[in-house]
Design an enzyme around this catalytic site. Structure first.
Site, PDB file in Angstrom:
ATOM      1  N   GLU A 319     -15.711  54.823  28.701  1.00  0.00           N
ATOM      2  CA  GLU A 319     -15.405  53.951  27.544  1.00  0.00           C
ATOM      3  C   GLU A 319     -16.568  53.002  27.270  1.00  0.00           C
ATOM      4  O   GLU A 319     -16.893  52.729  26.120  1.00  0.00           O
ATOM      5  CB  GLU A 319     -14.104  53.177  27.768  1.00  0.00           C
ATOM      6  N   HIS A 322     -19.288  54.614  25.318  1.00  0.00           N
ATOM      7  CA  HIS A 322     -19.021  54.678  23.871  1.00  0.00           C
ATOM      8  C   HIS A 322     -19.624  53.479  23.122  1.00  0.00           C
ATOM      9  O   HIS A 322     -19.772  53.541  21.904  1.00  0.00           O
ATOM     10  CB  HIS A 322     -17.514  54.706  23.611  1.00  0.00           C
ATOM     11  N   GLU A 341     -18.036  62.386  21.756  1.00  0.00           N
ATOM     12  CA  GLU A 341     -17.466  62.656  23.082  1.00  0.00           C
ATOM     13  C   GLU A 341     -18.380  63.435  24.022  1.00  0.00           C
ATOM     14  O   GLU A 341     -18.361  63.197  25.228  1.00  0.00           O
ATOM     15  CB  GLU A 341     -16.120  63.364  22.947  1.00  0.00           C
ATOM     16  N   ASP A 397      -6.572  65.125  15.141  1.00  0.00           N
ATOM     17  CA  ASP A 397      -5.836  64.973  16.379  1.00  0.00           C
ATOM     18  C   ASP A 397      -5.231  66.301  16.862  1.00  0.00           C
ATOM     19  O   ASP A 397      -5.077  66.504  18.059  1.00  0.00           O
ATOM     20  CB  ASP A 397      -4.724  63.960  16.109  1.00  0.00           C
ATOM     21  N   TYR A 405     -15.863  67.312  24.539  1.00  0.00           N
ATOM     22  CA  TYR A 405     -16.270  66.526  25.708  1.00  0.00           C
ATOM     23  C   TYR A 405     -17.181  67.344  26.615  1.00  0.00           C
ATOM     24  O   TYR A 405     -18.307  66.956  26.908  1.00  0.00           O
ATOM     25  CB  TYR A 405     -15.029  66.109  26.522  1.00  0.00           C
TER      26      TYR A 405
HETATM   27 ZN   LIG Z   1     -14.351  59.263  24.788  1.00  0.00          ZN
END
Ligand SMILES: [Zn+2]
Length: 625
Positions: A319, A322, A341, A397, A405
């Site tokens: 986090e 980011h 990501e 979503d 990722y």
């Molecule tokens: Zn993330």
């Protein structure tokens, strides 16, 4: 995917000239066309918001107003179109500069299930500000209202927002797309005994006044606007960092996150200064749908990462990362999500490597690759298996997966290996410096890569390789895959036991295993393990009772695969207690893989649903349909 859609996206991208004047020093070179928003960004672009909201826990609504300040791109435009979802609009007013507000006509289009309703506001000539008075719906997608019983303290209610990806519109009429970045001010009125926090600068307010003021000086996209209200207290972790939590959780959280300041210094040493002032963490109730959400200056974190031994704090590194990839330079459109990501996952492991050592970082990299391999086959739409999904007509979503990722992180690791670490680190730092406080597309990245690395070191990486990274539905054969000696030893011990070796030998070999080693051990056990073997493991190591949310999760997955019933009651309890999607979705998916399991999953969901965030409710319902 085919490359045609990239060029279509490029052709649709628009150039916004003349940006950067006025109070906000940041310039915005471009707003990308975005199928997830109704906003007419070719006519108006939001520069600043002023929110004034009162929270009503009894009616489960936020009510108040938002003022939006625009740059006009089209002086002749007479209509402003905003994104909304399930909002009750009371009135709209418009003005220019500091003139008096004048009521103006508006119309709310019919809602569509995914994107909500376009709010059309008549804009008299020259006006560049609107004020909308409105209230949210009790079912607003971004808001989760928790009863006191759903909190750690059990005495006060809790509210939090989760705007990613396109849900800000359910609590703020806005241009809800990632390529529009804005600053904001906010006033939030709460019951006097509660504390409101936003991912912004907080102005000191009189304790117990029930009025909280915030200022966000850095321009951010709408999905990073975040609010939480509850019985919250603070503990400092360092000169620029601290943790907010319910009082009963605060001490454990502060111990778990003690390395935060060190993580900041580590990330800065590679990627340049942290540009957001403070970095605080807010520990959320267990129903929080994500491990963490990178809300600027104030990460929202799931309590499932508090394990007592810092074993799951790579999430904090994630986090925090980011603050560079995602918040400083964010994806211009949702199909560019890997820029947020993939970069962040790559940087997270670089920071873990600096602080906790190469061995742990490599284990986490290998766990990531394993998850990528496991999750890809569960994706029904082929392009969702690539770094370039197509979200036309879809909620971003719905395509949430490990691919952006882990495939994204592997792509960057490949580039690091090819160009070597020092050059690649300089390149990434320069990417952040050059694009700071702007959004970027995949094509921006490729162009920058070409001029800054490929042209300077010709012949190291080919265009064809880049295209394969972006469009392959699997890991390219030329990828640089992580290796781990520690995992090799885990596999030896596992294989000896599976071949009939004594439990004593396995117990001895595993004495000093880390959480990552345990996860690897359980994840790589055969899904056909006999029940007697499952019992033997559970008796020896107590997996069913594991207090570590990550170990418990991989064990429950194995228990479902092998129909190991002694774990089921605890599994059900886990699903009732935790709302973090990355942990619980695989469990529901595994259950639903057999007809009787699906029935059971539906029965469990009937009991647990109320405790989940609306976006998780929807995701699981879709899965069990
Ligand atoms: Zn993330």
């Amino acid at each position: 995917m085919n490359r045609a859609s990239i060029s279509i996206a490029l052709a649709l991208a628009m150039t916004v000239p003349g940006f950067g004047e006025g109070r906000n020093e940041v310039s915005f070179p471009r707003v990308a066309a975005d199928s997830s928003s109704y906003a007419n960004v070719s006519a108006f672009i939001t520069r600043h918001l002023i929110l004034d909201l009162t929270v009503d826990f009894d009616r489960r609504i936020l009510a108040g107003s938002v003022e939006l300040h625009f740059s006009r791109r089209d002086m002749t435009a007479t209509e402003l179109v905003l994104d909304t979802r399930d909002l009750a609009i009371e009135k709209a007013e418009a003005t220019a500069g500091t003139n008096a507000w004048v009521k103006t006509a508006f119309n709310l289009d019919r809602a569509t299930p995914i994107f909500g309703s376009a709010l059309r506001i008549v804009m008299p000539p020259d006006t560049d500000r609107v004020r909308v008075t409105y209230a949210t719906s009790p079912n607003a997608r971004a808001l989760q209202w928790l009863a006191p019983t759903q909190t750690a303290g059990k005495r006060h209610p809790f509210l939090f927002t989760q705007a990613w990806a396109i849900q800000a519109r359910s609590f703020i009429p806005s241009q809800d797309l990632p390529s529009v970045r804005m600053t904001y001010d906010a006033t939030v009125r709460t019951p006097r005994e509660l504390v409101a926090l936003m991912a912004a600068e907080m102005h000191p307010s009189a304790a117990g006044s029930g009025v909280f003021r915030f200022h966000m000086p850095q321009a951010i996209p709408s999905y990073l606007i975040a609010l939480a209200i509850g019985d919250l207290t603070f503990k400092s972790l360092g000169p620029r960092s601290g943790v907010w939590a319910e009082p009963s959780v605060l001490e454990a959280a502060a111990r778990e996150f003690a390395d935060t300041e060190q993580m900041m210094a580590s990330t800065e040493s590679i990627y340049g200064p942290y540009r957001w002032g403070r970095y605080d963490l807010l520990v959320m109730p267990p129903s929080f749908p994500f491990g963490g959400m990178e809300n600027p200056r104030l990460t929202f974190a799931s309590p499932t990462i508090i394990a007592g031994d810092k074993s799951l704090v790579s999430l904090v590194a994630h986090e925090l990362a980011h603050s560079w990839s995602g918040n400083l330079v964010n994806n211009a459109t949702w199909p560019d999500f890997w820029l947020n990501e993939g970069f962040t996952t790559y940087i997270e492991r670089r920071v873990v490597e600096q602080i906790y050592g190469r061995a742990r970082a490599d284990m986490e990299r290998m766990i990531g690759v394993q998850r990528l391999k496991d999750s890809r086959p569960t994706l029904a739409i082929p392009r969702d298996k690539t770094l370039r999904p197509d979200f036309t007509g879809r909620d971003p979503d719905d395509a949430y997966s490990e691919v952006p990722y882990e495939q994204g992180a592997l792509f960057l690791t490949f580039l690091e290996t090819k160009f070597e670490r020092p050059a690649f680190d300089r390149f990434l730092r320069s990417w952040f410096d050059t694009h700071a406080f702007r959004s970027a597309t995949t094509d921006d990245f490729l162009a920058f890569l070409k001029t800054e690395l490929m042209d300077k070191q010709p012949g190291v990486v080919t265009d064809a390789q880049l295209q394969e990274w972006l469009h392959s539905e699997g890991i390219p054969a030329f990828a640089a895959l992580p290796q781990s000696d520690a995992f090799a030893k885990v596999e030896q011990a596992r294989d000896a036991w599976l071949a009939g070796g004594p439990m004593g030998a396995l117990a001895f070999a595993s004495k000093a295993w880390s959480v990552q080693e345990w996860i690897h051990f359980v994840e790589t056990l055969p899904r056909t393990l006999m029940l007697a073997k499952m019992s033997e493991l559970d008796d020896q190591f107590g997996f069913t009772k594991s207090p570590n949310a990550a170990i418990a999760q991989v064990w429950f997955r194995l228990a479902i695969a092998t129909s190991y019933k002694p774990a089921y009651a605890t599994l059900e309890n886990y699903l009732a207690r935790i709302g973090r999607r990355r942990l619980i979705m695989p469990l529901y998916r595994d259950l639903a893989s057999t007809p009787e399991g699906k029935v059971q999953a539906k029965e469990i969901l009937a009991k647990t649903r109320e405790g989940y965030h609306p976006i998780v409710q929807t995701a699981i319902e879709l899965l069990l349909r």
